[in-house]
Design a protein around this motif. Sequence first.
Motif, PDB file in Angstrom:
ATOM      1  N   LEU A 173      -3.819  22.073   7.441  1.00 42.61           N
ATOM      2  CA  LEU A 173      -3.763  21.082   8.524  1.00 42.61           C
ATOM      3  C   LEU A 173      -4.197  19.705   8.022  1.00 42.61           C
ATOM      4  N   TYR A 174      -5.286  19.657   7.241  1.00 43.27           N
ATOM      5  CA  TYR A 174      -5.773  18.364   6.764  1.00 43.27           C
ATOM      6  C   TYR A 174      -4.750  17.702   5.839  1.00 43.27           C
ATOM      7  N   ARG A 175      -4.023  18.551   5.140  1.00 44.87           N
ATOM      8  CA  ARG A 175      -2.971  17.999   4.271  1.00 44.87           C
ATOM      9  C   ARG A 175      -1.921  17.286   5.132  1.00 44.87           C
ATOM     10  N   ILE A 176      -1.578  17.905   6.247  1.00 47.13           N
ATOM     11  CA  ILE A 176      -0.596  17.283   7.152  1.00 47.13           C
ATOM     12  C   ILE A 176      -1.173  15.991   7.733  1.00 47.13           C
ATOM     13  N   VAL A 177      -2.462  16.034   8.101  1.00 43.07           N
ATOM     14  CA  VAL A 177      -3.107  14.834   8.662  1.00 43.07           C
ATOM     15  C   VAL A 177      -3.085  13.702   7.624  1.00 43.07           C
ATOM     16  N   ILE A 178      -3.475  14.039   6.394  1.00 43.50           N
ATOM     17  CA  ILE A 178      -3.538  13.030   5.329  1.00 43.50           C
ATOM     18  C   ILE A 178      -2.148  12.437   5.076  1.00 43.50           C
ATOM     19  N   ASN A 179      -1.144  13.301   4.986  1.00 43.98           N
ATOM     20  CA  ASN A 179       0.217  12.793   4.739  1.00 43.98           C
ATOM     21  C   ASN A 179       0.719  11.946   5.901  1.00 43.98           C
ATOM     22  N   THR A 180       0.401  12.370   7.118  1.00 47.72           N
ATOM     23  CA  THR A 180       0.801  11.586   8.297  1.00 47.72           C
ATOM     24  C   THR A 180       0.163  10.195   8.242  1.00 47.72           C
ATOM     25  N   CYS A 181      -1.119  10.156   7.863  1.00 47.42           N
ATOM     26  CA  CYS A 181      -1.825   8.868   7.808  1.00 47.42           C
ATOM     27  C   CYS A 181      -1.302   7.998   6.662  1.00 47.42           C
ATOM     28  N   ILE A 182      -1.000   8.632   5.524  1.00 50.84           N
ATOM     29  CA  ILE A 182      -0.457   7.859   4.393  1.00 50.84           C
ATOM     30  C   ILE A 182       0.869   7.222   4.807  1.00 50.84           C
ATOM     31  N   ASP A 183       1.718   8.002   5.491  1.00 50.71           N
ATOM     32  CA  ASP A 183       3.011   7.471   5.964  1.00 50.71           C
ATOM     33  C   ASP A 183       2.790   6.321   6.934  1.00 50.71           C
ATOM     34  N   ALA A 184       1.849   6.507   7.853  1.00 48.94           N
ATOM     35  CA  ALA A 184       1.574   5.469   8.862  1.00 48.94           C
ATOM     36  C   ALA A 184       1.066   4.195   8.202  1.00 48.94           C
ATOM     37  N   ARG A 185       0.179   4.391   7.213  1.00 51.55           N
ATOM     38  CA  ARG A 185      -0.392   3.240   6.509  1.00 51.55           C
ATOM     39  C   ARG A 185       0.702   2.489   5.752  1.00 51.55           C
ATOM     40  N   ARG A 186       1.592   3.259   5.138  1.00 56.33           N
ATOM     41  CA  ARG A 186       2.705   2.658   4.380  1.00 56.33           C
ATOM     42  C   ARG A 186       3.631   1.870   5.317  1.00 56.33           C
ATOM     43  N   ARG A 187       3.929   2.483   6.465  1.00 56.03           N
ATOM     44  CA  ARG A 187       4.799   1.802   7.439  1.00 56.03           C
ATOM     45  C   ARG A 187       4.164   0.499   7.908  1.00 56.03           C
ATOM     46  N   ARG A 188       2.849   0.601   8.218  1.00 59.59           N
ATOM     47  CA  ARG A 188       2.151  -0.580   8.721  1.00 59.59           C
ATOM     48  C   ARG A 188       2.129  -1.687   7.664  1.00 59.59           C
ATOM     49  N   ARG A 189       1.922  -1.285   6.425  1.00 60.89           N
ATOM     50  CA  ARG A 189       1.875  -2.254   5.333  1.00 60.89           C
ATOM     51  C   ARG A 189       3.226  -2.945   5.159  1.00 60.89           C
ATOM     52  N   ARG A 190       4.306  -2.139   5.271  1.00 58.30           N
ATOM     53  CA  ARG A 190       5.654  -2.718   5.127  1.00 58.30           C
ATOM     54  C   ARG A 190       5.903  -3.775   6.199  1.00 58.30           C
ATOM     55  N   TRP A 191       5.534  -3.419   7.433  1.00 59.90           N
ATOM     56  CA  TRP A 191       5.723  -4.361   8.538  1.00 59.90           C
ATOM     57  C   TRP A 191       4.895  -5.615   8.317  1.00 59.90           C
ATOM     58  N   GLN A 192       3.655  -5.423   7.869  1.00 58.46           N
ATOM     59  CA  GLN A 192       2.775  -6.576   7.655  1.00 58.46           C
ATOM     60  C   GLN A 192       3.309  -7.452   6.526  1.00 58.46           C
ATOM     61  N   GLU A 193       3.833  -6.801   5.485  1.00 55.76           N
ATOM     62  CA  GLU A 193       4.391  -7.566   4.368  1.00 55.76           C
ATOM     63  C   GLU A 193       5.609  -8.368   4.813  1.00 55.76           C
ATOM     64  N   LEU A 194       6.339  -7.763   5.763  1.00 52.59           N
ATOM     65  CA  LEU A 194       7.551  -8.415   6.252  1.00 52.59           C
ATOM     66  C   LEU A 194       7.215  -9.622   7.126  1.00 52.59           C
ATOM     67  N   PHE A 195       6.248  -9.436   8.016  1.00 58.60           N
ATOM     68  CA  PHE A 195       5.953 -10.494   8.992  1.00 58.60           C
ATOM     69  C   PHE A 195       4.788 -11.406   8.584  1.00 58.60           C
ATOM     70  N   PHE A 196       3.889 -10.898   7.740  1.00 53.91           N
ATOM     71  CA  PHE A 196       2.748 -11.725   7.306  1.00 53.91           C
ATOM     72  C   PHE A 196       2.636 -11.683   5.783  1.00 53.91           C
TER      73      PHE A 196
END
Lengths: 193, 225
Positions: free
Chosen positions: B101-124
């Motif tokens: 389960l923690y592996r799924i949580v960690i991967n979900t968070c890594i994906d979310a962090r990556r998505r957020r970073r991409r958006w931030q890089e795009l707009f800021f």
Amino acid sequence: MQTCEHLKENLTLYTYGELDPVTSREVENHLKSCEGCRQEHRRLSTILAKVKQASAAPQLSPREARALASDISRKLKAGSRRTWWRQYLDLTPSRLIPAAVITAALIIAVAIIGYLNLSRTTGMPPVSMNQNEELMLSDKDMEILDNLELLKEMESIQKLSRLVDPNGKTDSQWDRGNDTRGMRQDEYRHYSV
Amino acid sequence: MSNEHLNLAKQPSQANDNPANEPISSGPVYADEELVRRAKNDDPWAIEQLVLRYQKKAYAIAFQMLAGDAEEARDRTQDAFLQAFRRIKQFKEKSSFYTWLYRIVINTCIDARRRRRRWQELFFPWRFEKNKDGSPQHSLEEFPDTDRNSDPLATASHRQLKDDIKNALNNLSARQRTIFQLKVLQEMSIAEIAESMGLAEGTVKTHLFRATRIVQKQLKGWTEV
């Protein structure tokens, strides 16, 4: 006071409680006799405790925990109640990729079978070849075609002569007397008497 | 010397999520294996018990990995549980349920962090200046103060410590930071971290050692306080 460099990694792992019992005892014995490593161990322990204390995540309250659990249960139930056709329309990559591969394979298979059948059953040259048929004819063929025209002309002359002289010889008689061809009519009469 | 030993020694993660500590759980306490077996047969009660047992830990991991964004941490925790139970039939039980389960949580968070970073890089984009070596420089906005609102009476010293920790964590690579957080804040063992992140134990040890050195260097001034 200097730390023993070669023990730094083990000292860190010891602080985390990640050493096996034998190595752990060795580090403990070393710490008893080494003031530098003892201080290093104390400093690291202090910093890690402060990080842990300052960065602790807030706990979910019982109400939040219950809400999260019921949200998860509700969404799982909603997911399992989906109709069969909606489940099949769920375009996840795990379904899209095999579907795309199968579709591509089918298209290729149909194209190959279609091509093989077409070339085997028809045996006809393509339409584009018919258009250039004239270009494909050899000189010999052209000669035959020219002679054909000549034969047609001869046939027309024979018909005409039959009209002019209905009691004349038949074609076969004409054929037998090939050497009389080209004579005038009076010459012909003289010759035939 | 063992009395000086930090309370960071290997502890079974399950102990932190003991259902006996849960005021909302009642009835007999089943082992994870039994609950997983029932969950595979779509038993809603077993699913709920597993959620109640591990949601606090899962939320804490998500909260740390998502830089203290409580709302996103809740959403990602929910996503991770939904993903886990939708795929529970594929769980081979070669590892414990919670590391899976923690592996799924960690991967979900890594994906979310990556998505957020991409958006931030795009707009800021101006927030993501490159270092001299070309590596991306982490923005402090990635790690907001975790309890700016919930801890208004915090002392200036405490705030300073939090800022320094934040800066220290910003100097770690994403992998080093995750490993350090899982070890120090979630008290997971190196073996559990390795299993949860799909890494070799030796790799985790190396990253943990380096991360500890960097953090220790950055927080040198706090050792005597």
